[in-house]
Design a protein around this motif. Sequence first.
Motif, mmCIF file in Angstrom:
data_model
loop_
_atom_site.group_PDB
_atom_site.id
_atom_site.type_symbol
_atom_site.label_atom_id
_atom_site.label_comp_id
_atom_site.label_asym_id
_atom_site.label_seq_id
_atom_site.Cartn_x
_atom_site.Cartn_y
_atom_site.Cartn_z
ATOM 1 N N VAL A 86 0.845 -1.200 0.000
ATOM 2 C CA VAL A 86 0.000 0.000 0.000
ATOM 3 C C VAL A 86 0.879 1.249 0.000
ATOM 4 O O VAL A 86 2.004 1.230 0.504
ATOM 5 C CB VAL A 86 -0.950 -0.002 1.221
ATOM 6 C CG1 VAL A 86 -0.166 0.060 2.522
ATOM 7 C CG2 VAL A 86 -1.970 1.120 1.132
ATOM 8 N N GLU A 120 0.286 5.834 0.075
ATOM 9 C CA GLU A 120 -0.683 6.918 0.185
ATOM 10 C C GLU A 120 -0.548 7.850 -1.007
ATOM 11 O O GLU A 120 0.550 8.254 -1.386
ATOM 12 C CB GLU A 120 -0.481 7.703 1.486
ATOM 13 C CG GLU A 120 -1.545 8.766 1.701
ATOM 14 C CD GLU A 120 -1.484 9.422 3.076
ATOM 15 O OE1 GLU A 120 -2.318 10.305 3.349
ATOM 16 O OE2 GLU A 120 -0.589 9.042 3.862
ATOM 17 N N PHE A 144 -5.489 5.804 -0.254
ATOM 18 C CA PHE A 144 -4.378 4.862 -0.368
ATOM 19 C C PHE A 144 -4.573 3.999 -1.614
ATOM 20 O O PHE A 144 -5.700 3.637 -1.966
ATOM 21 C CB PHE A 144 -4.298 3.966 0.863
ATOM 22 C CG PHE A 144 -3.910 4.690 2.124
ATOM 23 C CD1 PHE A 144 -2.579 4.733 2.532
ATOM 24 C CD2 PHE A 144 -4.863 5.341 2.906
ATOM 25 C CE1 PHE A 144 -2.210 5.407 3.692
ATOM 26 C CE2 PHE A 144 -4.503 6.009 4.064
ATOM 27 C CZ PHE A 144 -3.171 6.052 4.453
ATOM 28 N N THR A 145 -3.464 3.690 -2.249
ATOM 29 C CA THR A 145 -3.456 2.785 -3.395
ATOM 30 C C THR A 145 -2.844 1.463 -2.942
ATOM 31 O O THR A 145 -1.780 1.457 -2.320
ATOM 32 C CB THR A 145 -2.631 3.375 -4.546
ATOM 33 O OG1 THR A 145 -3.187 4.641 -4.918
ATOM 34 C CG2 THR A 145 -2.651 2.443 -5.751
ATOM 35 N N ALA A 146 -3.516 0.376 -3.245
ATOM 36 C CA ALA A 146 -3.077 -0.920 -2.706
ATOM 37 C C ALA A 146 -3.166 -2.017 -3.749
ATOM 38 O O ALA A 146 -3.923 -1.929 -4.721
ATOM 39 C CB ALA A 146 -3.925 -1.292 -1.498
ATOM 40 N N SER A 186 -6.440 -6.438 0.224
ATOM 41 C CA SER A 186 -7.861 -6.634 0.549
ATOM 42 C C SER A 186 -8.043 -7.696 1.627
ATOM 43 O O SER A 186 -8.867 -7.553 2.538
ATOM 44 C CB SER A 186 -8.639 -7.040 -0.706
ATOM 45 O OG SER A 186 -8.560 -6.051 -1.702
ATOM 46 N N LEU A 226 -11.317 -4.399 -4.820
ATOM 47 C CA LEU A 226 -10.900 -3.027 -5.120
ATOM 48 C C LEU A 226 -11.149 -2.669 -6.580
ATOM 49 O O LEU A 226 -11.267 -1.490 -6.922
ATOM 50 C CB LEU A 226 -9.414 -2.862 -4.796
ATOM 51 C CG LEU A 226 -9.029 -2.857 -3.307
ATOM 52 C CD1 LEU A 226 -7.520 -2.844 -3.154
ATOM 53 C CD2 LEU A 226 -9.644 -1.668 -2.604
ATOM 54 N N LEU A 270 -5.687 4.022 8.858
ATOM 55 C CA LEU A 270 -6.781 3.686 7.938
ATOM 56 C C LEU A 270 -8.160 3.855 8.570
ATOM 57 O O LEU A 270 -9.159 3.483 7.964
ATOM 58 C CB LEU A 270 -6.628 2.246 7.455
ATOM 59 C CG LEU A 270 -5.449 1.954 6.520
ATOM 60 C CD1 LEU A 270 -5.400 0.472 6.185
ATOM 61 C CD2 LEU A 270 -5.557 2.778 5.246
ATOM 62 N N VAL A 275 -9.506 3.494 0.054
ATOM 63 C CA VAL A 275 -8.482 2.669 -0.588
ATOM 64 C C VAL A 275 -8.944 2.339 -2.004
ATOM 65 O O VAL A 275 -10.100 1.962 -2.222
ATOM 66 C CB VAL A 275 -8.228 1.373 0.197
ATOM 67 C CG1 VAL A 275 -7.106 0.567 -0.441
ATOM 68 C CG2 VAL A 275 -7.891 1.676 1.655
ATOM 69 N N GLU A 276 -8.030 2.497 -2.959
ATOM 70 C CA GLU A 276 -8.333 2.150 -4.344
ATOM 71 C C GLU A 276 -7.305 1.146 -4.860
ATOM 72 O O GLU A 276 -6.234 0.976 -4.265
ATOM 73 C CB GLU A 276 -8.308 3.406 -5.223
ATOM 74 C CG GLU A 276 -6.944 4.045 -5.333
ATOM 75 C CD GLU A 276 -6.925 5.249 -6.262
ATOM 76 O OE1 GLU A 276 -7.980 5.546 -6.843
ATOM 77 O OE2 GLU A 276 -5.861 5.874 -6.405
ATOM 78 N N TYR A 294 5.725 0.786 -3.656
ATOM 79 C CA TYR A 294 4.790 1.143 -2.592
ATOM 80 C C TYR A 294 5.563 1.604 -1.362
ATOM 81 O O TYR A 294 6.803 1.536 -1.315
ATOM 82 C CB TYR A 294 3.887 -0.039 -2.275
ATOM 83 C CG TYR A 294 3.043 -0.461 -3.452
ATOM 84 C CD1 TYR A 294 1.758 0.031 -3.615
ATOM 85 C CD2 TYR A 294 3.551 -1.328 -4.428
ATOM 86 C CE1 TYR A 294 0.981 -0.337 -4.712
ATOM 87 C CE2 TYR A 294 2.792 -1.686 -5.520
ATOM 88 C CZ TYR A 294 1.511 -1.182 -5.663
ATOM 89 O OH TYR A 294 0.763 -1.523 -6.755
#
Length: 354
Positions: A89, A91, A109-111, A116, A125, A171, A176-177, A186
């Motif tokens: 993840v 930010e 946040f990008t994960a 998940s 996601l 969080l 989160v996307e 990351y």
Amino acid sequence: MSWRAAIGEGLRDIASGASRPLLFAILFAVTAGGAATWGAVDTTSAVLAADAYVEAGAATFVETSPGRIDGRACDSLVDLASVRAAGAVRESPDGLVAEALPRTRIPLFTATQGFSDVIGFSAPLSLGVVVSTEVASILGATPGATVATMNGPTTVAGVYDYPDDGREAGLAYAAVEAASSIEERYDACWMTVWPEDETAVAALSRTVISADEASAERPTLRQLNSTKGDRFVDHRTTSRPLVGGLAWAAATLSGFGFVWFRRLVVSADRHAGMGRRAQILSLGVQAGIWSLSGSALSFVAVICVTRVSEQNRDPTVWNALVVLLIAMIGAQLGTAAGVATVRERHFFRYFKER
């Protein structure tokens, strides 16, 4: 006496109630079955405590190194035997700004997809952003709803729970996307390890990409929720050998008492010509019936107290069944020992003691 006649004699004693099968079934359930139930209760308590430990994030570890986490390497940690979930993840600098709250920036946040499973998102996601319950409450958003943002309409794929139970609050108020590519870099790799495995935790360091500069910040490893202790403490007071030993001893004494209770009849039958082996078979059949009945009552009790997931219930119930089987064998041994101690020449003494 033939073995068929001996078995028939035992069944008739059960049918007539002369051997008090209900009394000894209850005695077996209370003593030997009680030991098996005690072990199941103790194991269930330990399992529930372990589940709470994991759900609180105490078994989740975070390797942080901004811009240096390999997403593919992080997600691949799930292939380790003791790793339940792993994902990377980072930010996003701009965050998410809803048109209804233009002055309130929601951390975005990008994960990777593996993230998940670490958090327990209610939706993939790939369907849109997943928001915390706090964000969903403020925006009035529900799964499947579309929220107007400064970057255009955004679909809320789901809502995740991130309780205030001592874990880091990063969080608790966020969205989160999905990342566009797992090959990207990351900021952190999250991994849930259970059962505890220090080797798996050490593997987190392999997700860090070597720094281009010698002065780069060193990676840090931390526990997501350290308030639950750095290790899980199992407070079980029983063990399988202890429970099995207690159940076996109780059942053996019950079997011996069952014969001693009927010593006058046993002595009289022997005086009438019934052999010791036939008596062991006849009384063993009776002991088998009341011990089996007591085991059935105990098994119902075990099922009632085993309030855990199906994955953990099966071993707990199986252990209880093994303990009950050991107890039934003990009942047979106690019965045989009881028959061996009864003497035909003591018939009149038994008569006086009746």
